[in-house]
Design a protein around this motif. Structure first.
Motif, PDB file in Angstrom:
ATOM      1  N   GLY A  87       0.773  -1.237   0.000  1.00  0.00           N
ATOM      2  CA  GLY A  87       0.000   0.000   0.000  1.00  0.00           C
ATOM      3  C   GLY A  87       0.804   1.286   0.000  1.00  0.00           C
ATOM      4  O   GLY A  87       0.230   2.373   0.090  1.00  0.00           O
ATOM      5  N   VAL A  88       2.117   1.205  -0.112  1.00  0.00           N
ATOM      6  CA  VAL A  88       2.936   2.414  -0.134  1.00  0.00           C
ATOM      7  C   VAL A  88       2.707   3.158  -1.447  1.00  0.00           C
ATOM      8  O   VAL A  88       2.702   2.553  -2.521  1.00  0.00           O
ATOM      9  N   VAL A  89       2.523   4.461  -1.335  1.00  0.00           N
ATOM     10  CA  VAL A  89       2.332   5.316  -2.497  1.00  0.00           C
ATOM     11  C   VAL A  89       3.498   6.290  -2.556  1.00  0.00           C
ATOM     12  O   VAL A  89       3.762   7.012  -1.587  1.00  0.00           O
ATOM     13  N   GLU A 128      10.178  10.040  -6.506  1.00  0.00           N
ATOM     14  CA  GLU A 128      10.680   9.098  -5.512  1.00  0.00           C
ATOM     15  C   GLU A 128      10.098   7.721  -5.799  1.00  0.00           C
ATOM     16  O   GLU A 128       9.127   7.587  -6.520  1.00  0.00           O
ATOM     17  N   ASP A 129      10.718   6.708  -5.217  1.00  0.00           N
ATOM     18  CA  ASP A 129      10.176   5.361  -5.333  1.00  0.00           C
ATOM     19  C   ASP A 129       9.589   4.951  -3.983  1.00  0.00           C
ATOM     20  O   ASP A 129       9.684   5.677  -2.999  1.00  0.00           O
ATOM     21  N   GLU A 130       8.971   3.786  -3.946  1.00  0.00           N
ATOM     22  CA  GLU A 130       8.329   3.306  -2.721  1.00  0.00           C
ATOM     23  C   GLU A 130       9.349   3.075  -1.615  1.00  0.00           C
ATOM     24  O   GLU A 130       9.042   3.259  -0.434  1.00  0.00           O
ATOM     25  N   PHE A 131      10.560   2.691  -1.974  1.00  0.00           N
ATOM     26  CA  PHE A 131      11.640   2.461  -1.007  1.00  0.00           C
ATOM     27  C   PHE A 131      11.882   3.719  -0.171  1.00  0.00           C
ATOM     28  O   PHE A 131      11.889   3.669   1.061  1.00  0.00           O
ATOM     29  N   SER A 132      12.035   4.851  -0.826  1.00  0.00           N
ATOM     30  CA  SER A 132      12.258   6.095  -0.083  1.00  0.00           C
ATOM     31  C   SER A 132      10.955   6.631   0.510  1.00  0.00           C
ATOM     32  O   SER A 132      10.965   7.218   1.597  1.00  0.00           O
ATOM     33  N   ALA A 133       9.824   6.422  -0.157  1.00  0.00           N
ATOM     34  CA  ALA A 133       8.543   6.881   0.376  1.00  0.00           C
ATOM     35  C   ALA A 133       8.218   6.213   1.715  1.00  0.00           C
ATOM     36  O   ALA A 133       7.639   6.835   2.608  1.00  0.00           O
TER      37      ALA A 133
END
Length: 156
Positions: A130-132, A137-142
């Motif tokens: 569920g990471v947006v 940016e990508d989900e890793f940094s988000a």
């Protein structure tokens, strides 16, 4: 610089509830409502069934623990991720369970292999949780996985 991580990632409440019977488990909050449980040596020893590493091809996923993670996922999606980089070169692996079954992966991005169009293995797993990510940016940094470079940093 190096980066290494071996961890279970899930929604904060899912992981708190699921790990309450594991005295060796240490949790850290991530962004977007997720928590991370690093696979420390103590946790590995406490959950391993004696068969070595699991059947999914991960470096630090204890044998038998994949069944536990599948059980935990009946409450909400659960990912197991691994990353190891040094000097910008390395590997990533990820798998996600939901509803008791694997719904993504196992994904393996080997050293020297480019990320697929869908993103890194870990970003794909985080997206499934569920990471947006916002633009640029990508989900890793988000999710905040770039806050610590080593697994122990999450629980220090």
């Amino acid at each position: 610089m190096s980066y290494d991580l071996q961890a279970v990632i899930a929604g904060g409440e899912v992981l708190r509830t699921a790990s309450r019977d594991l005295p060796a488990a240490r949790l850290a909050s991530l962004g977007q409502g997720l928590s991370l449980m690093p696979m420390t040596a103590a946790l590995f020893d406490s959950v391993a069934d004696g068969s070595g590493t699991g059947a999914l091809g991960f470096w630090r996923l204890p044998g038998g623990f994949e069944k536990t993670l599948a059980d935990w996922s009946t409450v909400g999606p659960v990912a197991y991720v691994e990353a190891e980089y040094f000097g910008g070169v390395g590997e990533q692996q990820a798998v996600v369970w939901d509803g008791g079954t694997i719904v993504l992966g196992p994904l393996h991005v080997q050293e020297g292999q480019p990320f697929p169009l869908a993103g890194s293995a870990i970003s794909q797993a985080l997206r499934r949780l569920g990471v947006v990510a916002s633009a640029g940016e990508d989900e890793f940094s988000a999710a905040g996985l770039d806050r610590h470079r080593h697994g122990e940093g999450w629980i220090a």
